[in-house]
Design a protein around this motif. Structure first.
Motif, PDB file in Angstrom:
ATOM      1  N   GLN A 174      42.642 -17.811  76.240  1.00 34.50           N
ATOM      2  CA  GLN A 174      41.754 -16.651  76.085  1.00 34.50           C
ATOM      3  C   GLN A 174      40.378 -16.872  76.727  1.00 34.50           C
ATOM      4  O   GLN A 174      39.615 -15.924  76.931  1.00 34.50           O
ATOM      5  N   ASP A 231      39.325 -15.607  82.019  1.00 37.14           N
ATOM      6  CA  ASP A 231      39.385 -14.175  82.347  1.00 37.14           C
ATOM      7  C   ASP A 231      39.591 -14.050  83.855  1.00 37.14           C
ATOM      8  O   ASP A 231      38.630 -13.960  84.619  1.00 37.14           O
ATOM      9  N   ALA A 288      46.986 -16.530  73.284  1.00 40.42           N
ATOM     10  CA  ALA A 288      45.534 -16.530  73.481  1.00 40.42           C
ATOM     11  C   ALA A 288      44.884 -17.837  73.045  1.00 40.42           C
ATOM     12  O   ALA A 288      43.981 -18.346  73.705  1.00 40.42           O
ATOM     13  N   GLN A 307      44.897  -7.828  77.826  1.00 44.69           N
ATOM     14  CA  GLN A 307      43.472  -7.940  77.526  1.00 44.69           C
ATOM     15  C   GLN A 307      43.095  -7.191  76.250  1.00 44.69           C
ATOM     16  O   GLN A 307      42.115  -7.529  75.595  1.00 44.69           O
ATOM     17  N   GLU A 335      42.839  -9.233  73.315  1.00 39.11           N
ATOM     18  CA  GLU A 335      41.653 -10.078  73.260  1.00 39.11           C
ATOM     19  C   GLU A 335      40.399  -9.246  72.984  1.00 39.11           C
ATOM     20  O   GLU A 335      39.284  -9.738  73.072  1.00 39.11           O
TER      21      GLU A 335
END
Length: 524
Positions: free
Chosen positions: A59, A62, A107, A272, A275
């Motif tokens: 996680q 990015d 994650a 995403q 997250e």
């Protein structure tokens, strides 16, 4: 700055390259090559401490916004301190190579896991030992961080022309608590004469001039969490546009033929949401639109909008029965009532077979929700809802990008391929850069114990139509022109036209190879 501070050791550009070369040449396991390549890149290009890099989690990476979130391990009270550092193309490429070896991509899973460690991640000792072995004891992990710090300070001073501002920015990137710590990098490059000499570019002046006007294009490679491949090749402009529009909540129409990766992009965009980057609702297609809308309403009312459901319908009401009776129009109204404007992004996987009802629904929702609609193609008569959409059209990968995809996806069985170059060329010609077809054909070859040259002429993707080989008729036609040149000598005063045609062929023959390549047409 205290000039009595001990000089810090940093790597020159050539020493960096030598270290990465040592990883690929001295480590036999391809998996370990990929792991240590990514690990070293993160320390040199992102300034990670060894303790920080080994504890990176999935996680924290990015890949969409090309940055990593580093948890500073030097505690400042009870508050967790993080710093955001952009990733270079080298880090992205190295991570993309390592990503395909990761089995656990949840994650909170570690980027560099280890079964031999009690902590579940690679140990500091193993990283130290690896660097010592590769460099004969000359390099330790913190030298890589020093190199990052020195490069950052040097670059910032050159661009900002202000040492104070450069140090403040560098302090944030390095995660230092005191700017005095960052000051050691002010004269690092200046004091390290040997590093400066080694950094002199050996490239000839004519080549530097050429590269100035015609710079080498680097392939865009990103690690991805979902999809057939755990990396994404190419389409840099499309990806940047997609995520820029998502940030601005502009509706998006994502179009392209089958296999170009529309679902691949949407899958990773949805990842995403888990997250907390986006709040996403997803619809598979637009054929049974009423059931899809009812499903969205129930999902929200039984989830984070449960309190709203009690307010609207009371505690004892059965939501399933209430929502099922509602019309399409009422479902749209409820969705808009229980959510804030642009609070959610709605992904539509496939609107190719959209119905008039589906068009009406999207016209009602497009001002309240952020919409991303994917389709191969939407008929003109049904495209009225697209008036405030930005279009992103996916194309087949370019040859260089397709070859990169082939190379990365075939790494686990390259030792079974007799002719590597012919193998890449065959897959490219059979799929013409369609990512899905490319990966499917690679998977077909993966099942063979040995990929022979003969096999490459027979195994093809079932969507590839036969080639039209025009080399024979083109060769015959050009050969006849050459004969006319010599026949012209027998016609006396009338030979000029024949000699002109024959001479034209001699120039034409210079490009015969290119012409024969163009003559081979393939359709997918």
């Amino acid at each position: 700055m205290n000039n009595n501070k001990a000089k810090i050791k940093i790597l020159s550009r050539k020493e960096e390259q030598a270290l990465f070369y040592a990883i690929t040449s001295k480590i036999k396991s391809e998996r370990k090559q990929a792991m240590y390549g990514a690990l070293v890149a993160l320390m040199i290009d992102c300034g990670c401490r060894v303790s920080e890099v080994i504890q990176l989690e999935i996680q924290d990476v990015d890949s969409v916004h090309r940055c990593i979130s580093i948890r500073t391990l030097k505690k400042r009270g009870e508050v967790e301190i993080r710093r955001q550092v952009d990733m270079t193309q080298r880090v992205l490429s190295k991570l993309a190579l390592w990503w395909k070896y990761l089995k656990d991509i949840r994650a909170n899973a570690y980027v560099f896991p280890s079964d031999q460690s009690e902590d579940g991640h690679l140990s500091r000792k193993s990283v130290w030992h690896m660097l010592k072995k590769l460099t004969d004891g000359k390099v330790h992990p913190h030298i890589l961080r020093h190199t990052f710090g020195s490069n950052v300070v040097e670059h910032l001073i050159e661009t900002k022309k202000n040492a104070g501002a450069a140090l403040v920015t560098a302090k944030e990137l390095l995660g230092h608590t005191d700017i005095k710590t960052t000051q050691i990098y002010l004269h690092a490059r200046r004091d390290s004469k040997s590093a400066a000499i080694q950094a002199i570019d050996p490239t000839p002046s004519w080549k530097r001039l050429w590269l100035k006007f015609f710079p080498t294009k680097h392939l865009h490679v990103l690690p991805m969490q979902y999809g057939q491949s755990k990396f994404h090749v190419g389409r840099k402009e499309e990806l940047e546009k997609l995520h820029d529009l998502c940030q601005k909540k502009v509706n998006i129409y994502l179009c392209g033929e089958q296999g170009l990766g529309k679902s691949h992009l949407l899958d990773n965009l949805e990842a995403q949401a888990k997250e907390g980057i986006h709040k996403i609702l997803r619809i598979d297609d637009m054929t049974g639109i009423k059931k899809s809308l009812q499903g969205l309403v129930l999902f929200l009312l039984q989830g984070d909008k449960e309190a709203v459901a009690e307010l609207l319908f009371g505690r004892d009401k059965e939501l399933d029965k209430i929502v099922t009776k509602d019309s399409i129009k009422r479902c749209c109204e409820i969705l808009c009532e229980i959510t804030l404007k642009h609070e959610y992004t709605i992904l539509v996987d496939d609107a190719t077979r959209i119905s008039p009802n589906g068009v009406s629904v999207l016209e009602k929702l497009r001002e309240h929700f952020h919409l991303i609609v994917a389709a191969r193609k939407i008929p003109m008569r049904l495209s009225t809802f697209l008036s405030n959409f930005e279009k992103i059209e996916l194309q087949n990968l370019k040859r260089a990008e397709a070859v990169e995809l082939i190379s990365r996806a075939s790494q686990d069985f390259t030792n079974r391929i007799e002719d590597w170059e012919l193998y890449k060329t065959h897959i490219w010609r059979s799929t013409i850069g369609n990512p899905l077809y490319t990966l499917e054909l690679i998977d077909r070859f993966r099942r063979e114990p040995v990929i022979t040259t003969q096999m490459l002429t027979t195994v093809r993707h079932n969507q590839a139509l036969p080639e039209w080989d025009m080399s024979l008729p083109v060769g015959i036609a050009l050969s006849s022109l050459m004969v006319l040149r010599y026949l012209g000598g027998e016609f006396g005063d009338d030979s000029g036209a024949f000699r002109l045609i024959g001479g034209a062929f001699l120039v034409f023959a210079l490009f015969i190879r290119r012409i024969l390549t163009i003559g081979k047409r393939k359709f997918i």
